[in-house]
Design a protein around this motif. Structure first.
Motif, short mmCIF file in Angstrom:
data_model
loop_
_atom_site.label_atom_id
_atom_site.label_comp_id
_atom_site.label_asym_id
_atom_site.label_seq_id
_atom_site.Cartn_x
_atom_site.Cartn_y
_atom_site.Cartn_z
N LEU A 132 64.79 41.95 29.29
CA LEU A 132 64.21 42.69 28.21
C LEU A 132 62.94 41.60 27.96
CD1 LEU A 132 66.96 44.33 26.42
CD2 LEU A 132 65.43 45.55 28.10
N LEU A 133 63.43 40.48 27.65
CA LEU A 133 61.99 39.49 27.26
C LEU A 133 61.14 39.44 28.28
CD1 LEU A 133 64.02 36.68 25.70
CD2 LEU A 133 62.43 38.13 24.55
N THR A 134 61.48 39.53 29.56
CA THR A 134 60.48 39.46 30.47
C THR A 134 59.63 40.74 30.53
OG1 THR A 134 61.89 38.05 31.84
CG2 THR A 134 60.15 39.16 33.10
N ILE A 135 60.22 41.88 30.45
CA ILE A 135 59.47 43.05 30.36
C ILE A 135 58.40 43.12 29.32
CG2 ILE A 135 59.68 45.83 30.09
CD1 ILE A 135 62.45 45.50 31.56
N GLY A 136 58.79 42.71 28.12
CA GLY A 136 58.15 42.72 27.10
C GLY A 136 56.86 41.72 27.30
N TYR A 137 57.16 40.63 27.82
CA TYR A 137 55.86 39.51 27.92
C TYR A 137 55.10 40.33 29.11
CZ TYR A 137 53.49 35.34 29.83
OH TYR A 137 52.58 34.52 30.36
N MET A 138 55.42 40.86 30.09
CA MET A 138 54.37 41.54 30.98
C MET A 138 53.83 42.60 30.40
SD MET A 138 57.19 41.45 34.26
CE MET A 138 55.94 42.33 35.64
N VAL A 139 54.55 43.44 29.52
CA VAL A 139 53.65 44.44 28.80
C VAL A 139 52.70 43.76 28.12
CG1 VAL A 139 53.82 46.01 27.15
CG2 VAL A 139 55.50 46.15 29.00
N SER A 140 52.94 42.63 27.19
CA SER A 140 51.79 41.88 26.44
C SER A 140 50.79 41.34 27.24
CB SER A 140 52.61 41.01 25.51
OG SER A 140 52.92 39.93 26.30
N ARG A 141 51.07 40.78 28.25
CA ARG A 141 49.92 40.46 29.22
C ARG A 141 49.01 41.58 29.87
NH1 ARG A 141 47.42 36.39 28.25
NH2 ARG A 141 46.58 36.54 30.31
N GLY A 142 49.61 42.68 30.07
CA GLY A 142 49.00 43.61 30.78
C GLY A 142 48.04 44.23 29.58
N LEU A 143 48.53 44.30 28.31
CA LEU A 143 47.70 44.94 27.46
C LEU A 143 46.48 44.05 27.17
CD1 LEU A 143 50.19 46.16 24.76
CD2 LEU A 143 48.78 47.76 26.39
N ALA A 144 46.77 42.71 27.08
CA ALA A 144 45.80 41.79 26.80
C ALA A 144 44.53 41.89 28.03
CB ALA A 144 46.35 40.20 26.72
N LYS A 145 44.93 42.01 29.25
CA LYS A 145 44.17 42.21 30.29
C LYS A 145 43.28 43.54 30.22
CE LYS A 145 44.86 38.44 32.80
NZ LYS A 145 43.70 37.45 33.27
N CYS A 146 44.15 44.23 29.82
CA CYS A 146 43.54 45.79 29.78
C CYS A 146 42.20 45.84 28.88
CB CYS A 146 44.48 46.81 29.24
SG CYS A 146 44.05 48.38 28.99
N GLY A 147 42.22 45.25 27.78
CA GLY A 147 41.25 45.30 26.93
C GLY A 147 40.15 44.07 27.09
N ALA A 148 40.15 43.45 28.06
CA ALA A 148 39.36 42.14 28.19
C ALA A 148 38.12 42.73 28.57
CB ALA A 148 39.85 41.22 29.61
N GLY A 149 37.72 43.78 29.18
CA GLY A 149 36.17 43.94 29.64
C GLY A 149 35.60 44.75 28.73
N GLN A 150 36.04 44.94 27.45
CA GLN A 150 35.20 45.88 26.64
C GLN A 150 34.53 45.27 25.53
OE1 GLN A 150 38.23 48.67 25.29
NE2 GLN A 150 38.52 49.47 27.06
N GLY A 151 33.96 43.88 25.63
CA GLY A 151 33.30 43.18 24.60
C GLY A 151 31.80 43.75 24.56
N ASP A 152 30.99 43.41 25.57
CA ASP A 152 29.73 43.43 25.33
C ASP A 152 29.32 44.56 26.34
OD1 ASP A 152 29.47 41.47 23.60
OD2 ASP A 152 29.06 39.99 24.72
N ASP A 153 29.78 45.10 27.22
CA ASP A 153 29.46 46.10 28.14
C ASP A 153 29.20 47.28 27.80
OD1 ASP A 153 32.26 46.59 27.83
OD2 ASP A 153 32.48 46.64 30.14
N ARG A 154 29.58 47.69 26.58
CA ARG A 154 29.13 49.04 25.86
C ARG A 154 27.98 49.17 25.25
NH1 ARG A 154 34.61 50.81 23.13
NH2 ARG A 154 33.61 49.51 21.96
N ARG A 155 27.28 49.93 25.65
CA ARG A 155 25.75 50.02 24.88
C ARG A 155 25.67 51.21 24.14
NH1 ARG A 155 21.50 46.58 28.66
NH2 ARG A 155 22.58 45.28 29.50
N ALA A 156 24.91 51.27 23.08
CA ALA A 156 24.43 52.30 22.25
C ALA A 156 23.58 53.01 22.81
CB ALA A 156 24.11 51.85 20.80
#
Length: 104
Positions: free
Chosen positions: A80-104
């Protein structure tokens, strides 16, 4: 038929700014997340796994001779700890590319 602008592009099409060389010549880089070995998530995960294994080894038989924290339950908690760790890393990677690439 639509009227043409002085540059020869139709006015009903995309704005002229998309056709001109106003964009920067350099390619924007996407900021990646930290490697997993540099995060506190990994340290907390390893500490929790070690704590579960030590607790399973230390907690022995009770007065009735029954193991109160058997190895199969310890490995379930580690899974269960391993599943939680994998989910947390996946969420961290999921939002990685949304910093400066969106323009108004």
């Amino acid at each position: 038929m639509s009227a043409a602008t002085p540059a020869g592009y139709p006015e009903s099409g995309a704005p002229r700014s998309t056709y001109t060389a106003e964009r920067p010549a350099t390619r924007e880089t996407v900021k990646e997340t930290k490697p997993s070995y540099k995060t506190t998530e990994l340290m907390a995960y390893v500490a929790a796994v070690v704590a579960v294994l030590v607790a399973s080894a230390v907690v022995g038989d009770g007065a009735s001779g029954v193991d109160r924290f058997p190895a199969d339950r310890a490995w379930l908690y580690i899974t269960l700890l391993t599943i939680g760790y994998m989910v947390s890393r996946g969420l961290a990677k999921c939002g990685a590319g949304q910093g400066d690439d969106r323009r108004a």
